[in-house]
Design a protein around this motif. Structure first.
Motif, mmCIF file in Angstrom:
data_model
loop_
_atom_site.group_PDB
_atom_site.id
_atom_site.type_symbol
_atom_site.label_atom_id
_atom_site.label_comp_id
_atom_site.label_asym_id
_atom_site.label_seq_id
_atom_site.Cartn_x
_atom_site.Cartn_y
_atom_site.Cartn_z
ATOM 1 N N ARG A 84 0.786 -1.395 -0.049
ATOM 2 C CA ARG A 84 -0.176 -0.017 -0.078
ATOM 3 C C ARG A 84 0.957 1.258 -0.096
ATOM 4 N N SER A 85 0.691 2.187 -1.074
ATOM 5 C CA SER A 85 1.318 3.285 -0.961
ATOM 6 C C SER A 85 0.416 4.625 -1.276
ATOM 7 N N GLY A 86 0.135 5.464 -0.369
ATOM 8 C CA GLY A 86 -0.988 6.431 -0.225
ATOM 9 C C GLY A 86 -2.250 5.803 -0.663
ATOM 10 N N ASP A 87 -2.996 6.308 -1.532
ATOM 11 C CA ASP A 87 -4.262 5.785 -1.805
ATOM 12 C C ASP A 87 -4.297 4.434 -2.979
ATOM 13 N N TRP A 88 -3.119 3.785 -2.945
ATOM 14 C CA TRP A 88 -3.037 3.012 -4.001
ATOM 15 C C TRP A 88 -2.476 1.563 -3.362
ATOM 16 N N LEU A 89 -2.816 0.255 -4.023
ATOM 17 C CA LEU A 89 -2.350 -0.721 -3.697
ATOM 18 C C LEU A 89 -1.686 -1.226 -4.896
ATOM 19 N N MET A 90 -0.151 -1.487 -4.763
ATOM 20 C CA MET A 90 0.785 -1.545 -5.866
ATOM 21 C C MET A 90 0.873 -3.045 -5.816
ATOM 22 N N LEU A 91 1.500 -3.561 -7.137
ATOM 23 C CA LEU A 91 1.701 -4.975 -7.267
ATOM 24 C C LEU A 91 3.214 -4.953 -7.440
ATOM 25 N N ASP A 92 3.840 -5.421 -6.553
ATOM 26 C CA ASP A 92 5.340 -5.562 -6.643
ATOM 27 C C ASP A 92 5.934 -6.801 -7.309
ATOM 28 N N GLY A 93 5.110 -8.056 -7.325
ATOM 29 C CA GLY A 93 5.555 -9.074 -7.819
ATOM 30 C C GLY A 93 5.154 -10.355 -7.376
ATOM 31 N N TRP A 94 5.665 -11.558 -7.490
ATOM 32 C CA TRP A 94 5.440 -12.706 -6.681
ATOM 33 C C TRP A 94 6.506 -13.951 -7.031
ATOM 34 N N ARG A 95 6.278 -14.705 -5.927
ATOM 35 C CA ARG A 95 7.481 -15.682 -5.721
ATOM 36 C C ARG A 95 6.827 -17.121 -6.243
ATOM 37 N N ASP A 96 7.545 -17.758 -6.772
ATOM 38 C CA ASP A 96 6.935 -19.149 -7.424
ATOM 39 C C ASP A 96 8.385 -19.904 -8.012
ATOM 40 N N ASN A 97 8.290 -21.221 -8.119
ATOM 41 C CA ASN A 97 9.380 -21.852 -8.638
ATOM 42 C C ASN A 97 10.905 -21.627 -8.062
ATOM 43 N N GLY A 98 10.852 -21.223 -6.692
ATOM 44 C CA GLY A 98 12.117 -20.866 -6.107
ATOM 45 C C GLY A 98 12.621 -19.641 -6.338
ATOM 46 N N THR A 99 11.838 -18.866 -6.975
ATOM 47 C CA THR A 99 12.527 -17.430 -7.308
ATOM 48 C C THR A 99 11.480 -16.369 -7.188
ATOM 49 N N TYR A 100 11.736 -15.274 -7.255
ATOM 50 C CA TYR A 100 11.123 -13.921 -7.313
ATOM 51 C C TYR A 100 10.824 -13.316 -8.721
ATOM 52 N N TYR A 101 9.791 -13.012 -8.922
ATOM 53 C CA TYR A 101 9.362 -12.160 -10.209
ATOM 54 C C TYR A 101 8.828 -10.698 -9.876
ATOM 55 N N THR A 102 9.795 -10.017 -10.597
ATOM 56 C CA THR A 102 9.651 -8.449 -10.105
ATOM 57 C C THR A 102 8.630 -7.837 -11.266
ATOM 58 N N VAL A 103 7.515 -7.253 -11.039
ATOM 59 C CA VAL A 103 6.557 -6.624 -11.738
ATOM 60 C C VAL A 103 6.992 -5.164 -11.832
ATOM 61 N N ARG A 104 7.186 -4.375 -13.107
ATOM 62 C CA ARG A 104 7.437 -2.900 -13.298
ATOM 63 C C ARG A 104 7.082 -2.546 -14.570
ATOM 64 N N VAL A 105 6.255 -1.563 -14.207
ATOM 65 C CA VAL A 105 5.540 -0.687 -15.549
ATOM 66 C C VAL A 105 6.438 0.034 -16.567
ATOM 67 N N THR A 106 6.038 0.222 -17.594
ATOM 68 C CA THR A 106 6.687 1.073 -18.498
ATOM 69 C C THR A 106 5.535 2.226 -19.109
#
Length: 236
Positions: A84-106
């Motif tokens: 949660r950041s201010g008035d938004w809920l942000m998706l940072d990423g997810w973990r799976d398959n023993g690693t982490y996947y980072t989500v970043r927008v363009t």
């Protein structure tokens, strides 16, 4: 007539003043429907059996991760991380398959409930997933960006369109008399075909019930039609 007019005007003035001095009713928020900040859980059913389970696990006052999976093989490796950041809920990423996947927008855009009047409001950072305070009108979010597998550096391009609808009465085959917000989403990516155009992978509605949580109803349209309904909710 004059006396009645004065009385009516006086009553109107009192009403206006009362409206000015009365505290404004606080808007509902996403946390009341998702139960993001609680150790909450639920199961949704299809074809007479449990089709899936979810749990929220708060990591701090502003961060929580949600796991989705088969209740027969719980807990799953998969968990999505939201901040949660201010008035938004942000998706940072997810973990799976023993690693982490980072989500970043363009690029991210916001528009009305029919995805009209779109305006770009972000070109970097985490994905703006949902507004924390629930507005009285529906709104559309469009995001494009990359998913990076931290263990290998592999990059996948994605596109994600969502339409969030305001609270409305809802029920399913197990639970009636609820109030829900609805998320329609369409997810596109080029996983397995790096450098190629993104293609549609998922399209569905999901209903979140106030005080209950996620997956009150799910209606998947693509890649195949499928429906499920929440049957039980609990804290763990």
């Amino acid at each position: 007539m004059r006396a009645r007019s004065v009385a009516v005007v006086g009553a109107a003035a009192v009403t206006v003043l009362a409206g000015l001095t009365a505290p404004a009713q606080a808007a509902e928020n996403y946390g009341q429907y998702s139960r993001f900040a609680e150790r909450s859980a639920g199961q949704h059913w299809a074809d007479g059996q449990a089709a899936g389970q979810w749990t929220w696990k708060p990591l701090s006052s502003t961060t929580s991760e949600i796991s989705w999976g088969d209740p027969k093989s719980w807990p799953p490796d998969y968990a999505e991380k939201f901040v949660r950041s201010g008035d938004w809920l942000m998706l940072d990423g997810w973990r799976d398959n023993g690693t982490y996947y980072t989500v970043r927008v363009t690029k991210e855009q916001i528009g009305d409930g029919k995805c009209g009047n779109l305006q770009t409001f972000a070109t970097s950072g985490r994905q703006h997933y949902v507004k924390w305070s629930i507005p009285p009108q529906g709104y559309c979010l469009k995001a494009w960006g990359t998913i990076t597998e931290q263990s290998s550096g592999k990059v996948v391009d994605f596109g994600h369109t969502q339409i969030w609808s305001p609270p409305a009465p809802c029920s399913n085959g197990y639970l009636g008399g609820q109030t829900c917000i609805k998320q329609w989403e369409s997810w596109w990516d080029n996983n397995g075909s790096p450098g190629e155009p993104i293609t549609r992978r998922l399209e569905r509605d999901q209903y979140l019930a106030r005080g209950k949580g996620m997956a009150f109803k799910i209606h998947q349209y693509f890649p195949k039609e499928w429906k499920s309904e929440a049957r039980s909710y609990w804290n763990w």
